[in-house]
Design a protein around this motif. Sequence first.
Motif, mmCIF file in Angstrom:
data_model
loop_
_atom_site.group_PDB
_atom_site.id
_atom_site.type_symbol
_atom_site.label_atom_id
_atom_site.label_comp_id
_atom_site.label_asym_id
_atom_site.label_seq_id
_atom_site.Cartn_x
_atom_site.Cartn_y
_atom_site.Cartn_z
ATOM 1 N N ALA A 11 25.261 61.173 28.451
ATOM 2 C CA ALA A 11 24.310 60.065 28.498
ATOM 3 C C ALA A 11 24.618 59.072 29.608
ATOM 4 O O ALA A 11 23.889 58.094 29.780
ATOM 5 N N GLN A 12 25.664 59.312 30.387
ATOM 6 C CA GLN A 12 26.102 58.358 31.409
ATOM 7 C C GLN A 12 25.715 58.863 32.798
ATOM 8 O O GLN A 12 26.509 59.445 33.520
ATOM 9 N N THR A 13 24.472 58.588 33.175
ATOM 10 C CA THR A 13 23.942 59.078 34.442
ATOM 11 C C THR A 13 24.728 58.550 35.635
ATOM 12 O O THR A 13 25.086 59.309 36.556
ATOM 13 N N LEU A 14 24.999 57.255 35.669
ATOM 14 C CA LEU A 14 25.684 56.666 36.815
ATOM 15 C C LEU A 14 27.126 57.151 36.910
ATOM 16 O O LEU A 14 27.633 57.396 38.010
ATOM 17 N N GLU A 15 27.785 57.302 35.772
ATOM 18 C CA GLU A 15 29.161 57.795 35.798
ATOM 19 C C GLU A 15 29.220 59.220 36.344
ATOM 20 O O GLU A 15 30.111 59.571 37.132
ATOM 21 N N ARG A 16 28.264 60.042 35.931
ATOM 22 C CA ARG A 16 28.234 61.413 36.450
ATOM 23 C C ARG A 16 27.985 61.417 37.953
ATOM 24 O O ARG A 16 28.519 62.260 38.683
ATOM 25 N N ALA A 17 27.194 60.467 38.434
ATOM 26 C CA ALA A 17 26.958 60.365 39.872
ATOM 27 C C ALA A 17 28.242 59.980 40.610
ATOM 28 O O ALA A 17 28.529 60.493 41.701
ATOM 29 N N VAL A 18 29.027 59.088 40.024
ATOM 30 C CA VAL A 18 30.316 58.715 40.621
ATOM 31 C C VAL A 18 31.227 59.935 40.701
ATOM 32 O O VAL A 18 31.851 60.201 41.734
ATOM 33 N N PHE A 19 31.304 60.696 39.618
ATOM 34 C CA PHE A 19 32.148 61.891 39.611
ATOM 35 C C PHE A 19 31.681 62.895 40.659
ATOM 36 O O PHE A 19 32.497 63.522 41.344
ATOM 37 N N ALA A 20 30.368 63.062 40.786
ATOM 38 C CA ALA A 20 29.841 64.021 41.758
ATOM 39 C C ALA A 20 30.201 63.614 43.178
ATOM 40 O O ALA A 20 30.622 64.448 43.998
ATOM 41 N N GLY A 21 30.033 62.330 43.496
ATOM 42 C CA GLY A 21 30.389 61.855 44.828
ATOM 43 C C GLY A 21 31.881 61.966 45.089
ATOM 44 O O GLY A 21 32.311 62.359 46.183
ATOM 45 N N PHE A 22 32.676 61.629 44.092
ATOM 46 C CA PHE A 22 34.131 61.726 44.217
ATOM 47 C C PHE A 22 34.555 63.171 44.458
ATOM 48 O O PHE A 22 35.373 63.451 45.345
ATOM 49 N N ALA A 23 33.999 64.085 43.683
ATOM 50 C CA ALA A 23 34.349 65.501 43.837
ATOM 51 C C ALA A 23 33.977 66.007 45.223
ATOM 52 O O ALA A 23 34.720 66.790 45.838
ATOM 53 N N GLU A 24 32.846 65.568 45.742
ATOM 54 C CA GLU A 24 32.440 66.001 47.081
ATOM 55 C C GLU A 24 33.403 65.472 48.141
ATOM 56 O O GLU A 24 33.756 66.189 49.088
ATOM 57 N N HIS B 153 36.201 69.868 36.650
ATOM 58 C CA HIS B 153 36.362 71.303 36.902
ATOM 59 C C HIS B 153 35.009 71.941 37.192
ATOM 60 O O HIS B 153 34.886 72.775 38.113
ATOM 61 N N GLU B 154 33.996 71.562 36.436
ATOM 62 C CA GLU B 154 32.652 72.091 36.665
ATOM 63 C C GLU B 154 32.108 71.682 38.031
ATOM 64 O O GLU B 154 31.255 72.372 38.596
ATOM 65 N N LEU B 155 32.614 70.571 38.564
ATOM 66 C CA LEU B 155 32.183 70.104 39.882
ATOM 67 C C LEU B 155 32.979 70.751 41.015
ATOM 68 O O LEU B 155 32.830 70.374 42.180
ATOM 69 N N GLY B 156 33.822 71.705 40.681
ATOM 70 C CA GLY B 156 34.508 72.476 41.698
ATOM 71 C C GLY B 156 35.899 72.012 42.067
ATOM 72 O O GLY B 156 36.464 72.490 43.058
ATOM 73 N N LEU B 157 36.489 71.111 41.267
ATOM 74 C CA LEU B 157 37.828 70.640 41.579
ATOM 75 C C LEU B 157 38.882 71.448 40.822
ATOM 76 O O LEU B 157 38.659 71.881 39.690
ATOM 77 N N SER B 158 40.031 71.606 41.446
ATOM 78 C CA SER B 158 41.174 72.275 40.820
ATOM 79 C C SER B 158 41.972 71.222 40.062
ATOM 80 O O SER B 158 42.976 70.705 40.543
ATOM 81 N N VAL B 159 41.500 70.902 38.856
ATOM 82 C CA VAL B 159 41.977 69.725 38.138
ATOM 83 C C VAL B 159 42.725 70.110 36.874
ATOM 84 O O VAL B 159 42.430 71.128 36.243
ATOM 85 N N TYR B 160 43.699 69.298 36.521
ATOM 86 C CA TYR B 160 44.393 69.449 35.247
ATOM 87 C C TYR B 160 44.612 68.071 34.639
ATOM 88 O O TYR B 160 44.526 67.050 35.332
ATOM 89 N N GLY B 161 44.879 68.045 33.334
ATOM 90 C CA GLY B 161 44.985 66.788 32.623
ATOM 91 C C GLY B 161 46.405 66.436 32.238
ATOM 92 O O GLY B 161 47.221 67.311 31.946
ATOM 93 N N ILE B 162 46.691 65.129 32.224
ATOM 94 C CA ILE B 162 47.976 64.597 31.784
ATOM 95 C C ILE B 162 47.694 63.476 30.801
ATOM 96 O O ILE B 162 46.869 62.595 31.074
ATOM 97 N N ASP B 163 48.369 63.502 29.659
ATOM 98 C CA ASP B 163 48.164 62.437 28.681
ATOM 99 C C ASP B 163 49.476 62.091 27.989
ATOM 100 O O ASP B 163 50.346 62.951 27.801
#
Length: 251
Positions: free
Chosen positions: A31-44, A69-79
């Motif tokens: 439901a977060q359109t703007l946040e997804r746009a930020v992620f897309a730009g960041f991934a690019e 990951h779906e945006l094409g980044l080789s990402v892993y999580g740390i918590d």
Amino acid sequence: MNEADFLSSTRASYNAIALDYDKQYRDELAAQTLERAVFAGFAELVRNAGGGPVADVGSGPGRVTAHLHELGLSVYGIDLSPAMVELARREHPGLRFEEGSMLSLDIADGTLAAVVAWYSTIHVPQERLPDVFAEFHRVLAPGGYALVGFQVGDEQRVYTEAFGHEVSLSFRRWQPDRIAELLAAAGLPVRARTFREPERWEPTPQASLIARKPPLPPAGDQNAGDQNAGDQNADDQATGNQTARNQTAEG
């Protein structure tokens, strides 16, 4: 509260609420359109810079990690929370998740293409933020990016109960200018900012910053610099030789 207390209380609190937290926020990103746009730009940006490993620090149940990951980044999580790490591994079995603290990342110097801290610095005491951003700078390769998301404000709120569980969680809100100053002081100048007003269910505005560790100069520029230095040394030597000859002649 000392560092050990702050880390212990945050870890224990998220261990207690992991399942309820995941259920509450599982579909939030959709439901977060703007946040997804930020992620897309960041991934690019990361991909265009050559890509490489990306750490989602404070990854929780892994929803942002999976999206990147779906945006094409080789990402892993740390918590920090073992319960969150276990949950993320179960929800996203194809991705890697591990325990760790953003104050002391088990990552070699200069090896990451990007670091993401999406609403995970909100639990860090203000006096420790410079240490966090210095750690981000340490693990980023030259030209690597950092993405930091947070609530906007000046106050701190302390929760002793969440989802019916006893917790001890401090939530801190930040001003974008202050976070930008701290990032720049750590060697991560900000390249982009987003700010949006709160939705009706949100208590504060929301912001995110994209910073970048300066890239190395192009090889041609470095060679030119070396050549200039060599030319200067040659000039200095020639000047010195000429001076010595003049002094000999005068003697």
